[in-house]
Scaffold this motif. Structure first.
Motif, short mmCIF file in Angstrom:
data_model
loop_
_atom_site.label_atom_id
_atom_site.label_comp_id
_atom_site.label_asym_id
_atom_site.label_seq_id
_atom_site.Cartn_x
_atom_site.Cartn_y
_atom_site.Cartn_z
N GLN A 134 4.47 -55.28 53.84
CA GLN A 134 5.59 -54.40 53.52
C GLN A 134 5.99 -53.59 54.74
OE1 GLN A 134 3.34 -52.41 50.38
NE2 GLN A 134 4.70 -53.30 48.83
N SER A 135 7.28 -53.43 54.93
CA SER A 135 7.78 -52.62 56.04
C SER A 135 9.15 -52.06 55.67
CB SER A 135 7.90 -53.47 57.31
OG SER A 135 8.64 -52.77 58.28
N SER A 136 9.31 -50.76 55.86
CA SER A 136 10.59 -50.12 55.51
C SER A 136 11.45 -49.87 56.74
CB SER A 136 10.32 -48.79 54.80
OG SER A 136 9.56 -47.94 55.65
N ILE A 137 11.03 -50.36 57.88
CA ILE A 137 11.76 -50.05 59.12
C ILE A 137 12.97 -50.96 59.29
CG2 ILE A 137 11.57 -49.80 61.62
CD1 ILE A 137 9.96 -47.79 59.94
N SER A 138 12.74 -52.26 59.43
CA SER A 138 13.85 -53.20 59.64
C SER A 138 13.33 -54.62 59.46
CB SER A 138 14.43 -53.04 61.04
OG SER A 138 13.47 -53.44 62.02
N THR A 139 14.26 -55.56 59.36
CA THR A 139 13.89 -56.97 59.26
C THR A 139 13.16 -57.41 60.52
OG1 THR A 139 15.82 -57.41 57.89
CG2 THR A 139 14.77 -59.31 58.91
N LEU A 140 13.62 -56.94 61.67
CA LEU A 140 12.98 -57.29 62.95
C LEU A 140 11.55 -56.76 62.99
CD1 LEU A 140 13.18 -58.52 65.76
CD2 LEU A 140 14.08 -56.33 66.59
N HIS A 141 11.35 -55.51 62.52
CA HIS A 141 10.02 -54.91 62.46
C HIS A 141 9.09 -55.79 61.63
CE1 HIS A 141 6.94 -52.33 60.55
NE2 HIS A 141 6.98 -51.61 61.65
N ARG A 142 9.57 -56.24 60.47
CA ARG A 142 8.76 -57.09 59.59
C ARG A 142 8.43 -58.42 60.26
NH1 ARG A 142 7.34 -58.28 54.34
NH2 ARG A 142 7.55 -60.47 53.74
N GLU A 143 9.41 -59.02 60.93
CA GLU A 143 9.18 -60.31 61.60
C GLU A 143 8.13 -60.18 62.70
OE1 GLU A 143 13.00 -61.58 62.92
OE2 GLU A 143 13.66 -62.24 60.92
N VAL A 144 8.21 -59.10 63.48
CA VAL A 144 7.23 -58.87 64.55
C VAL A 144 5.85 -58.64 63.96
CG1 VAL A 144 6.54 -57.31 66.42
CG2 VAL A 144 8.93 -57.99 66.19
N LEU A 145 5.80 -57.88 62.86
CA LEU A 145 4.54 -57.60 62.19
C LEU A 145 3.90 -58.89 61.69
CD1 LEU A 145 2.44 -55.66 61.02
CD2 LEU A 145 3.98 -55.29 59.08
N ILE A 146 4.68 -59.74 61.04
CA ILE A 146 4.17 -61.01 60.51
C ILE A 146 3.69 -61.90 61.66
CG2 ILE A 146 4.84 -63.16 59.36
CD1 ILE A 146 6.62 -61.44 57.53
N TYR A 147 4.43 -61.92 62.76
CA TYR A 147 4.02 -62.72 63.93
C TYR A 147 2.66 -62.26 64.44
CZ TYR A 147 3.86 -64.38 68.74
OH TYR A 147 3.46 -64.95 69.93
N LYS A 148 2.47 -60.93 64.54
CA LYS A 148 1.19 -60.39 65.01
C LYS A 148 0.05 -60.77 64.07
CE LYS A 148 2.70 -56.30 67.62
NZ LYS A 148 1.79 -56.37 68.78
#
Length: 217
Positions: A134-148
């Protein structure tokens, strides 16, 4: 060396090395891991072990690791059950099979090739981790998080949103807010302190812990 995916292809034929040492290695792995290898995995094991053992028996000179360096360092730093199992398995194989021990003495990097092959097989046989991200920041934030997350995982991961989970309970939660009460017993990793620069070491430890809970060897 060949991949497991290549060995799954019916038209892909490789030489079968049927030495007693390779059969010993494979039978001991199945016995100690509890994993029953399928046809493509047996082909993968037979060919790659035969190839690297043959190379090790011919090798003369100073052992170099080259592109395996990063993999080895990551493996040494991992504290998961998988890494511990592989380390102990290879120690036992070395102690109980003189031919394999002689090959390793002549070509020390052989241990790292063995570890790489075993890791690939075990990863393929692991159940994937169900992870709520879950991430409330942005779609890009979520994509980077999932990649990590995926990059740091020693096992397959399936990432869900709350809507996708429906009534299922995830194996772990990575979020920048506290989980709902119904998830109070689910392991939780907060990203709230790491918006621009997450502490990747702590994230890796969290994912390793989930992998151990899901797939204890």
């Amino acid at each position: 060396m060949v991949t497991i995916e290549e060995c799954k292809q019916p038209e892909f034929q490789v030489k079968n090395y049927s030495s007693s040492d390779i059969q010993y290695f494979i039978s001991k792995f199945q016995e100690k891991s509890g994993i029953t290898l399928n046809g493509s995995e047996l082909k993968y094991f037979n060919y790659n072990l035969g190839l690297i053992n043959q190379e090790a028996s011919l090798f003369k000179g100073e052992s170099k690791v080259f592109d395996l360096t990063n993999m080895i360092e990551k493996f040494k730093a991992t504290k998961s059950y998988t890494a511990t199992f592989i380390t102990e398995f290879l120690r036992d194989i070395r102690e109980n099979n003189q031919t394999i021990n002689t090959l390793i003495q002549g070509f020390p990097a052989l241990l790292h090739f063995y570890a790489m092959i075993l890791t690939a097989i075990i990863e393929k046989n692991h159940q994937p981790i169900k992870l709520l991200v879950q991430s409330s920041i942005s779609t890009l934030h979520r994509e980077v998080l999932i990649y990590k997350i995926i990059k740091s995982s020693p096992v397959p991961i399936v990432v869900y949103t709350s809507e996708q989970l429906k009534d299922e309970k995830p194996d772990g939660i990575v979020s920048n807010w506290l989980p709902e009460k119904k998830y109070k017993d689910v392991p939780f990793f907060s990203t709230s302190l790491f918006y621009s620069d997450w502490n990747n070491e702590e994230l890796v430890q969290f994912i390793d812990g989930l992998a151990d809970m899901k797939n204890s060897l």
